[in-house]
Design an enzyme around this catalytic site. Structure first.
Site, PDB file in Angstrom:
ATOM      1  N   ASP A 186      32.798 -49.675 -29.862  1.00 36.31           N
ATOM      2  CA  ASP A 186      33.096 -50.391 -31.111  1.00 36.31           C
ATOM      3  C   ASP A 186      31.415 -50.018 -31.487  1.00 36.31           C
ATOM      4  O   ASP A 186      30.618 -50.075 -30.659  1.00 36.31           O
ATOM      5  CB  ASP A 186      33.580 -51.271 -31.551  1.00 36.31           C
ATOM      6  N   LYS A 232      27.792 -57.062 -36.816  1.00 34.39           N
ATOM      7  CA  LYS A 232      29.233 -56.616 -37.457  1.00 34.39           C
ATOM      8  C   LYS A 232      29.977 -56.949 -38.850  1.00 34.39           C
ATOM      9  O   LYS A 232      29.854 -57.806 -38.882  1.00 34.39           O
ATOM     10  CB  LYS A 232      29.762 -56.624 -36.257  1.00 34.39           C
ATOM     11  N   GLY A 233      30.450 -55.563 -39.057  1.00 35.76           N
ATOM     12  CA  GLY A 233      31.746 -55.883 -40.119  1.00 35.76           C
ATOM     13  C   GLY A 233      31.428 -55.726 -41.763  1.00 35.76           C
ATOM     14  O   GLY A 233      31.699 -56.051 -42.397  1.00 35.76           O
ATOM     15  N   GLU A 283      37.705 -56.860 -34.634  1.00 35.28           N
ATOM     16  CA  GLU A 283      37.283 -56.809 -33.355  1.00 35.28           C
ATOM     17  C   GLU A 283      36.316 -57.332 -33.023  1.00 35.28           C
ATOM     18  O   GLU A 283      36.381 -57.345 -31.543  1.00 35.28           O
ATOM     19  CB  GLU A 283      35.441 -56.441 -34.518  1.00 35.28           C
ATOM     20  N   ALA A 311      27.988 -51.127 -35.202  1.00 35.78           N
ATOM     21  CA  ALA A 311      27.210 -52.048 -35.077  1.00 35.78           C
ATOM     22  C   ALA A 311      26.347 -51.991 -36.357  1.00 35.78           C
ATOM     23  O   ALA A 311      25.736 -50.755 -36.767  1.00 35.78           O
ATOM     24  CB  ALA A 311      26.931 -52.774 -34.313  1.00 35.78           C
ATOM     25  N   THR A 370      35.954 -49.544 -35.075  1.00 34.48           N
ATOM     26  CA  THR A 370      36.349 -49.042 -36.809  1.00 34.48           C
ATOM     27  C   THR A 370      34.854 -48.430 -37.222  1.00 34.48           C
ATOM     28  O   THR A 370      33.454 -49.505 -36.759  1.00 34.48           O
ATOM     29  CB  THR A 370      36.820 -50.670 -37.698  1.00 34.48           C
ATOM     30  N   GLY A 371      35.216 -48.229 -38.246  1.00 37.27           N
ATOM     31  CA  GLY A 371      33.637 -47.510 -38.845  1.00 37.27           C
ATOM     32  C   GLY A 371      33.605 -45.407 -38.755  1.00 37.27           C
ATOM     33  O   GLY A 371      33.559 -45.286 -37.785  1.00 37.27           O
ATOM     34  N   SER A 372      32.513 -45.888 -39.403  1.00 39.49           N
ATOM     35  CA  SER A 372      32.298 -43.977 -39.022  1.00 39.49           C
ATOM     36  C   SER A 372      31.711 -43.003 -37.811  1.00 39.49           C
ATOM     37  O   SER A 372      31.375 -42.618 -37.355  1.00 39.49           O
ATOM     38  CB  SER A 372      30.840 -43.882 -40.228  1.00 39.49           C
TER      39      SER A 372
END
Ligand code: 5RP
Length: 219
Positions: free
Chosen positions: A80, A93-94, A102, A82, A27-29
């Site tokens: 993923d 992460k998070g 994740e 970080a 997840t994330g940009s």
């Protein structure tokens, strides 16, 4: 190049690890760029397991199948981002609040490939506030325990995780012993999980840099 260009560079370089089968997607940009690149080679894979509703939606919008982890079994790779990585590839992460799913997918994968821009590589974890997912009724209790550990927890207001829980972002922690701190925080009643990924860190870190994508393995 700006940070987003560097994220794209790392995301594109991760395609090298996509050989087939079912792959784990974070997840994330940075991962959003990866998903967009993955769309170009989607015929190579059977499908994905996703760590958030947001990533699932983006995958599906490209026509990439999203499967349940219970049906998929052990995965060959997990890709993923970080918020921070040290030179041993222990991670924080998070930042996007998806840390629990994740961590589950990272644990269920043979190889964890982390993708990030070069600003994420640090000597000691902790400048980025550490996300901790907590059961809502335990929020204040967990916050008090985190203060005893030297941190300054701030409740991420108006945010609910995909699992229906709250996030505390813990400032002012210098994480000298990531494994010990991961276990200590996870042992607090009411904690779902902490954003320290040290018991299962990354196996490979692909950094976008001004000189091109650079692969880092644990020191
Ligand atoms: C989400 C995460 C992300 O991987 C982390 O926040 C990095 O995000 P970005 O790629 O947008 O910098 O852990 O929970």
């Amino acid at each position: 190049m700006n940070a987003d260009d560097l994220k794209k560079q790392a995301a594109e370089a991760a395609l090298e690890y996509v050989k087939g089968g079912i792959i784990g997607v974070g997840t994330g940009s940075t991962v959003n760029h990866f998903i967009d690149y993955l769309a170009g080679v989607k015929g190579k894979i059977e499908g994905t397991v996703s760590s958030s509703e947001a990533s699932s939606e983006r995958l599906k919008s490209h026509g990439i199948p999203v499967l349940d982890l219970n049906a998929a079994g052990e995965l060959d790779i997990y890709i993923d981002g970080a918020d921070e990585s040290d030179h041993y590839l222990n991670l924080i992460k998070g930042g996007g609040g998806a840390l629990t799913r994740e961590k589950i997918i990272a644990g269920a994968s043979k190889k964890f490939i982390c993708i990030a821009d070069e600003s994420k590589l640090v000597d000691v974890l902790g400048s980025f506030p550490l996300p901790v997912e907590v059961i809502p009724m335990a929020r204040s209790h967990v916050a008090r325990q985190l203060v005893k550990m030297g941190g300054t927890p701030i409740w991420r207001e108006n945010f609910v995780t995909d699992n229906g829980n709250a996030i505390l972002d813990v400032h002012n922690l210098e994480i000298m012993k990531p494994r010990e701190m991961e276990n200590a925080i996870n042992a607090i009643a009411g904690v779902v999980t902490t954003g320290i990924f040290a018991m299962r860190g990354a196996d490979v870190l692909i950094l976008g840099t001004e000189q091109g994508a650079k692969t880092v393995v644990p020191k």
